[in-house]
Design a protein around this motif. Structure first.
Motif, PDB file in Angstrom:
ATOM      1  N   PRO A  61     -28.739 -37.611  74.863  1.00  0.00           N
ATOM      2  CA  PRO A  61     -29.295 -37.507  76.220  1.00  0.00           C
ATOM      3  C   PRO A  61     -28.295 -36.991  77.235  1.00  0.00           C
ATOM      4  CG  PRO A  61     -29.918 -39.579  75.198  1.00  0.00           C
ATOM      5  CD  PRO A  61     -28.890 -38.954  74.304  1.00  0.00           C
ATOM      6  N   GLY A  62     -27.063 -37.505  77.203  1.00  0.00           N
ATOM      7  CA  GLY A  62     -26.080 -37.098  78.204  1.00  0.00           C
ATOM      8  C   GLY A  62     -25.621 -35.669  78.044  1.00  0.00           C
ATOM      9  N   SER A  63     -25.156 -35.304  76.856  1.00  0.00           N
ATOM     10  CA  SER A  63     -24.586 -33.980  76.628  1.00  0.00           C
ATOM     11  C   SER A  63     -25.621 -32.877  76.845  1.00  0.00           C
ATOM     12  CB  SER A  63     -24.017 -33.897  75.211  1.00  0.00           C
ATOM     13  OG  SER A  63     -23.549 -32.608  74.937  1.00  0.00           O
ATOM     14  N   LEU A  64     -26.784 -33.035  76.241  1.00  0.00           N
ATOM     15  CA  LEU A  64     -27.811 -31.997  76.372  1.00  0.00           C
ATOM     16  C   LEU A  64     -28.359 -31.940  77.789  1.00  0.00           C
ATOM     17  CD1 LEU A  64     -29.753 -32.323  73.000  1.00  0.00           C
ATOM     18  CD2 LEU A  64     -28.058 -30.604  73.643  1.00  0.00           C
ATOM     19  N   ASN A  65     -28.551 -33.096  78.425  1.00  0.00           N
ATOM     20  CA  ASN A  65     -29.087 -33.086  79.786  1.00  0.00           C
ATOM     21  C   ASN A  65     -28.111 -32.446  80.767  1.00  0.00           C
ATOM     22  OD1 ASN A  65     -31.450 -34.275  78.994  1.00  0.00           O
ATOM     23  ND2 ASN A  65     -30.931 -36.329  79.716  1.00  0.00           N
ATOM     24  N   THR A  66     -26.824 -32.720  80.612  1.00  0.00           N
ATOM     25  CA  THR A  66     -25.843 -32.057  81.473  1.00  0.00           C
ATOM     26  C   THR A  66     -25.905 -30.551  81.280  1.00  0.00           C
ATOM     27  OG1 THR A  66     -24.362 -33.979  81.426  1.00  0.00           O
ATOM     28  CG2 THR A  66     -23.383 -31.857  82.032  1.00  0.00           C
ATOM     29  N   THR A  67     -25.937 -30.126  80.030  1.00  0.00           N
ATOM     30  CA  THR A  67     -26.021 -28.689  79.742  1.00  0.00           C
ATOM     31  C   THR A  67     -27.281 -28.084  80.342  1.00  0.00           C
ATOM     32  OG1 THR A  67     -24.795 -29.027  77.673  1.00  0.00           O
ATOM     33  CG2 THR A  67     -26.016 -26.968  77.899  1.00  0.00           C
ATOM     34  N   TYR A  68     -28.414 -28.733  80.152  1.00  0.00           N
ATOM     35  CA  TYR A  68     -29.682 -28.198  80.648  1.00  0.00           C
ATOM     36  C   TYR A  68     -29.705 -28.120  82.171  1.00  0.00           C
ATOM     37  CZ  TYR A  68     -31.520 -28.978  75.911  1.00  0.00           C
ATOM     38  OH  TYR A  68     -31.732 -28.950  74.552  1.00  0.00           O
ATOM     39  N   GLN A  69     -29.137 -29.133  82.841  1.00  0.00           N
ATOM     40  CA  GLN A  69     -29.136 -29.093  84.306  1.00  0.00           C
ATOM     41  C   GLN A  69     -28.283 -27.943  84.830  1.00  0.00           C
ATOM     42  OE1 GLN A  69     -31.048 -30.654  86.315  1.00  0.00           O
ATOM     43  NE2 GLN A  69     -31.922 -32.119  84.871  1.00  0.00           N
ATOM     44  N   LEU A  70     -27.155 -27.668  84.175  1.00  0.00           N
ATOM     45  CA  LEU A  70     -26.320 -26.547  84.624  1.00  0.00           C
ATOM     46  C   LEU A  70     -27.022 -25.222  84.378  1.00  0.00           C
ATOM     47  CD1 LEU A  70     -22.686 -27.562  83.609  1.00  0.00           C
ATOM     48  CD2 LEU A  70     -24.062 -28.258  85.566  1.00  0.00           C
ATOM     49  N   ILE A  71     -27.671 -25.083  83.238  1.00  0.00           N
ATOM     50  CA  ILE A  71     -28.415 -23.849  82.962  1.00  0.00           C
ATOM     51  C   ILE A  71     -29.520 -23.652  83.996  1.00  0.00           C
ATOM     52  CG2 ILE A  71     -29.930 -22.692  81.299  1.00  0.00           C
ATOM     53  CD1 ILE A  71     -28.342 -24.117  79.077  1.00  0.00           C
ATOM     54  N   LYS A  72     -30.205 -24.723  84.319  1.00  0.00           N
ATOM     55  CA  LYS A  72     -31.326 -24.666  85.272  1.00  0.00           C
ATOM     56  C   LYS A  72     -30.862 -24.209  86.648  1.00  0.00           C
ATOM     57  CE  LYS A  72     -34.915 -27.706  87.203  1.00  0.00           C
ATOM     58  NZ  LYS A  72     -35.447 -29.104  87.177  1.00  0.00           N
ATOM     59  N   ASP A  73     -29.654 -24.618  87.032  1.00  0.00           N
ATOM     60  CA  ASP A  73     -29.150 -24.317  88.380  1.00  0.00           C
ATOM     61  C   ASP A  73     -28.090 -23.216  88.368  1.00  0.00           C
ATOM     62  OD1 ASP A  73     -29.153 -24.900  91.187  1.00  0.00           O
ATOM     63  OD2 ASP A  73     -27.267 -25.992  90.953  1.00  0.00           O
ATOM     64  N   LEU A  74     -28.020 -22.441  87.298  1.00  0.00           N
ATOM     65  CA  LEU A  74     -26.892 -21.530  87.103  1.00  0.00           C
ATOM     66  C   LEU A  74     -26.769 -20.488  88.209  1.00  0.00           C
ATOM     67  CD1 LEU A  74     -24.599 -21.232  85.099  1.00  0.00           C
ATOM     68  CD2 LEU A  74     -25.976 -19.588  83.822  1.00  0.00           C
ATOM     69  N   LYS A  75     -27.886 -20.099  88.801  1.00  0.00           N
ATOM     70  CA  LYS A  75     -27.813 -19.098  89.868  1.00  0.00           C
ATOM     71  C   LYS A  75     -27.099 -19.650  91.100  1.00  0.00           C
ATOM     72  CE  LYS A  75     -32.413 -20.159  91.784  1.00  0.00           C
ATOM     73  NZ  LYS A  75     -32.687 -21.286  90.872  1.00  0.00           N
ATOM     74  N   ASN A  76     -26.920 -20.979  91.149  1.00  0.00           N
ATOM     75  CA  ASN A  76     -26.228 -21.615  92.266  1.00  0.00           C
ATOM     76  C   ASN A  76     -24.889 -22.219  91.841  1.00  0.00           C
ATOM     77  OD1 ASN A  76     -28.407 -21.194  94.177  1.00  0.00           O
ATOM     78  ND2 ASN A  76     -29.524 -22.760  93.028  1.00  0.00           N
ATOM     79  N   ILE A  77     -24.308 -21.691  90.772  1.00  0.00           N
ATOM     80  CA  ILE A  77     -23.014 -22.140  90.282  1.00  0.00           C
ATOM     81  C   ILE A  77     -22.106 -20.927  90.112  1.00  0.00           C
ATOM     82  CG2 ILE A  77     -21.775 -23.252  88.374  1.00  0.00           C
ATOM     83  CD1 ILE A  77     -24.340 -24.839  87.792  1.00  0.00           C
ATOM     84  N   ASP A  78     -20.892 -21.015  90.648  1.00  0.00           N
ATOM     85  CA  ASP A  78     -19.938 -19.907  90.544  1.00  0.00           C
ATOM     86  C   ASP A  78     -18.863 -20.143  89.489  1.00  0.00           C
ATOM     87  OD1 ASP A  78     -21.047 -18.310  92.674  1.00  0.00           O
ATOM     88  OD2 ASP A  78     -20.215 -19.782  94.066  1.00  0.00           O
ATOM     89  N   LEU A  79     -18.530 -21.406  89.232  1.00  0.00           N
ATOM     90  CA  LEU A  79     -17.442 -21.716  88.312  1.00  0.00           C
ATOM     91  C   LEU A  79     -17.633 -23.148  87.816  1.00  0.00           C
ATOM     92  CD1 LEU A  79     -13.728 -20.790  88.617  1.00  0.00           C
ATOM     93  CD2 LEU A  79     -14.267 -23.219  88.486  1.00  0.00           C
ATOM     94  N   VAL A  80     -17.275 -23.388  86.548  1.00  0.00           N
ATOM     95  CA  VAL A  80     -17.360 -24.722  85.953  1.00  0.00           C
ATOM     96  C   VAL A  80     -15.957 -25.169  85.547  1.00  0.00           C
ATOM     97  CG1 VAL A  80     -18.213 -26.052  83.977  1.00  0.00           C
ATOM     98  CG2 VAL A  80     -19.732 -24.427  85.129  1.00  0.00           C
TER      99      VAL A  80
END
Length: 628
Positions: free
Chosen positions: A327-346
């Motif tokens: 739940p944690g690992s996949l959900n974190t990944t999915y949330q970043l993918i979902k909001d990727l247009k609003n992320i510049d760097l990880v």
């Protein structure tokens, strides 16, 4: 001496199965004569006592995988259906996925003196219980599961075991499944270079320098394309420092390539694709990707950064589940993918894949983050599960890396460090300066790393880059994590005592840590004292550094101490990550989001102007003179 479960796919099914059974006897007979030293920890594959395997071949049992070829349209992953039957079925039966398919063909050197040669490296790359999708498997004696495979430079086979994970009994082995081009370039990882207008691309393939020339074809979106050569690295079993990385966890890593894309225009969009020119003059290509170049240091534009630690990897098909990682690992990944247009760097600050010596899991991790890392710079730090192993130069003498001793992280990911064996570095992104420490090496005064930290903090131009951020894996600041509380330190021992004078002197806005698998935010604190009440809005001059534990990226959660210190403002026992948004030189927004829904559960803003940074604060006043 080498053993094989089966020799050739081209044999008829009957001949192949007969030959397989004969060879299985030889393999298991050998397996019974050795004991492999394994590293403990939370790695699911470490639960499999493969050295205890016995042969229990049943002529009426069967297992079949389809389709036999994946990636016919260039895909790097695909689903297979596994149909199996076992007349003496049990709910302890499980399916192991092995790659390469002839999984008994490699041998390991003895390590403890207790093993008997030849030692076989036979850990599966993933596993699932036979009743996972078939509740009536035990009663019916047959079942079917679907598993996702990724391209890992090898073919695959599937073995049915009974006896659970602790006393496995091999029942039968399947046909072979393979990708159309198992050597294809896969899983690009972007990272910032050593200068602001340089982007690096790292990827994995099956092509060595004696077979093909790696490169990246890239250019402005819609403009002319150019090619930049790629360097090639790899390593072998002898590069590993111990078990299981040298034994049951070993798997050939393929070849890791890095190319440097230089002289980028700030904020411009670029496209790129990975290429290999074979020596017969043909080409192998990846699909096309895109990224946005970094802003000029000090550029006044909206800039959005995501920070977390300790994510690990998980399987979308539910395999390898252990300690609730999925739940944690996949959900974190999915949330970043979902909001990727609003992320510049990880920024992933340590404990990346939790492979812990099972090398195949690094492919799984880079495949999981590919939708993110192929689009925005994915900067990493070093944690205990990447680096620590006895007698290898790490600050801690534990076995958390499973014998990897930093080799995998240092090779699989590029960071702009002077020496990647020392994983500390700085990177600038627009109005941000990030100073990333390496807590698996000594950071105390007088060390090389301490000098780096002070240099990183002291050389930033706060008029141009007002937001100064310190990051490290272990908690060098403040944490209410239960295990720190039991030590009585509420920090990594010798942490803030060594560094708090620097944070205060150079006015570090926020310090981030992982290692403790939860979320916690302090007040602006110095020497255990809140110099300003915790708030959702800070205005005016700098008072002290706010410390944040953001180790809930995905690995099993850690408990808090029942005692809550005055400096501890907000605590959350859940998976999540932080997002920083710099709107301009005067306003920074901090948001803590939960991975399960992406909603904001804690936040604050900092509003200040450059003269506020010049102002005197506690223990950070420059010396003055009475001369006029």
């Amino acid at each position: 001496m080498k053993f094989r479960f089966y020799e050739a796919i081209s044999l008829s099914a009957g001949m192949m199965k007969a030959k397989a059974l004969v060879l299985l006897v030889a393999v298991i007979s050998t397996l019974l004569r050795f004991r492999v030293v394994r590293s403990g920890g939370g790695q699911p594959l470490a639960r499999i006592e493969i050295h205890r395997a016995t042969i229990a071949i049943h002529d009426s049992a069967s297992i079949r995988a389809s389709p036999e070829v994946l990636g016919l349209k260039g895909q790097n992953n695909g689903w297979v259906t596994i149909d199996f039957s076992h007349p003496n079925s049990s709910n302890d039966d499980w399916i192991g996925v092995f790659s390469p398919a002839k999984f008994s063909s490699s041998v390991c050197e003895p390590e403890s003196g207790r093993e008997e040669a030849p030692l076989l490296c036979t850990s599966p790359i993933k596993f699932q219980y036979a009743n996972y999708s078939s509740a009536d498997y035990q009663a019916m004696g047959k079942g079917s599961i679907k598993l996702q495979l990724i391209n890992q430079r090898g073919d695959f086979s599937f073995a049915l075991f009974s006896g659970g994970l602790s006393s496995p009994k091999l029942i039968t082995v399947s046909n072979t499944v393979a990708f159309a081009n198992p050597k294809a370039p896969v899983y690009p990882r972007l990272a910032q270079g050593k200068i602001w207008n340089e982007m690096t691309v790292t990827w994995t393939s099956g092509y060595g320098i004696d077979e093909a020339e790696p490169f990246v074809e890239w250019g402005p979106n819609g403009g002319d394309q150019t090619r930049s050569p790629g360097g090639t690295l790899t390593f072998n079993r002898n590069s590993m420092c111990g078990s299981p990385a040298r034994t049951v966890g070993w798997r050939d890593p393929g070849f890791i390539h890095t190319s440097f894309l230089k002289d980028l225009w700030p904020g411009s969009m670029y496209t790129y694709k990975l290429g290999h020119r074979l020596f017969n003059s043909s080409y192998v290509w990846s699909r096309s990707y895109s990224f946005k170049a970094s802003p000029y240091p000090g550029q006044d534009s909206k800039q959005q950064i995501v920070i977390f630690g300790d994510m690990g990897k998980a399987e979308v098909d539910g395999s390898n589940e252990f300690m609730n990682y999925q739940p944690g690992s996949l959900n974190t990944t999915y949330q970043l993918i979902k909001d990727l247009k609003n992320i510049d760097l990880v920024l992933h600050i340590g404990d990346l894949s939790y492979a812990s010596g099972y090398i195949s899991q690094w492919d799984q991790f880079t495949a999981q983050i590919e939708p993110i890392a192929s689009r925005v710079p994915y900067m990493v730090g070093s944690g205990n599960h990447e680096r620590d192993f006895p007698d290898t130069g790490s600050f801690y003498e534990n076995k958390d890396s499973g014998g990897e001793c930093g080799v995998l992280a240092e090779t699989m990911f590029y960071v702009p460090a002077e020496n990647r064996a020392n994983y500390w570095y700085s990177t600038d992104y627009g109005m941000f300066r990030f100073c990333i420490a390496d807590t698996e090496h000594d950071w105390r005064p007088g060390t090389q790393q301490y000098k780096f930290i002070e240099h990183c903090l002291s050389t930033v131009d706060r008029q141009k880059q007002p937001w100064l951020i310190f990051l490290a894996h272990r908690v060098l600041g403040y944490s209410s994590g239960e295990f720190y509380a039991e030590e009585g330190s509420f920090e990594e021992p010798m942490g803030r005592e060594s560094l708090q004078e620097l944070w205060q002197k150079y006015k570090v806005d926020i310090a981030f840590y992982g290692h403790v698998h939860n979320y916690e935010r302090t007040c602006p604190v110095f020497q255990n004292t809140c110099l300003q009440d915790a708030s959702n809005h800070y205005h005016g001059i700098f008072r002290a550094t706010t410390h944040v534990v953001v180790g809930g990226g995905g690995a099993g959660l850690a408990d808090f101490s029942p005692f809550q210190a005055r400096w501890s403002h907000f605590r959350d026992h859940d998976f999540g990550f932080v997002k920083l948004t710099a709107f301009n030189h005067s306003t920074l927004l901090f948001e803590y989001k939960k991975s399960r829904d992406g909603n904001v559960y804690d936040h604050f803003t900092i509003t200040r102007d450059y003269p506020d940074l010049l102002a005197c604060s506690f223990d950070s006043c420059p010396r003055t003179t009475l001369a006029s």
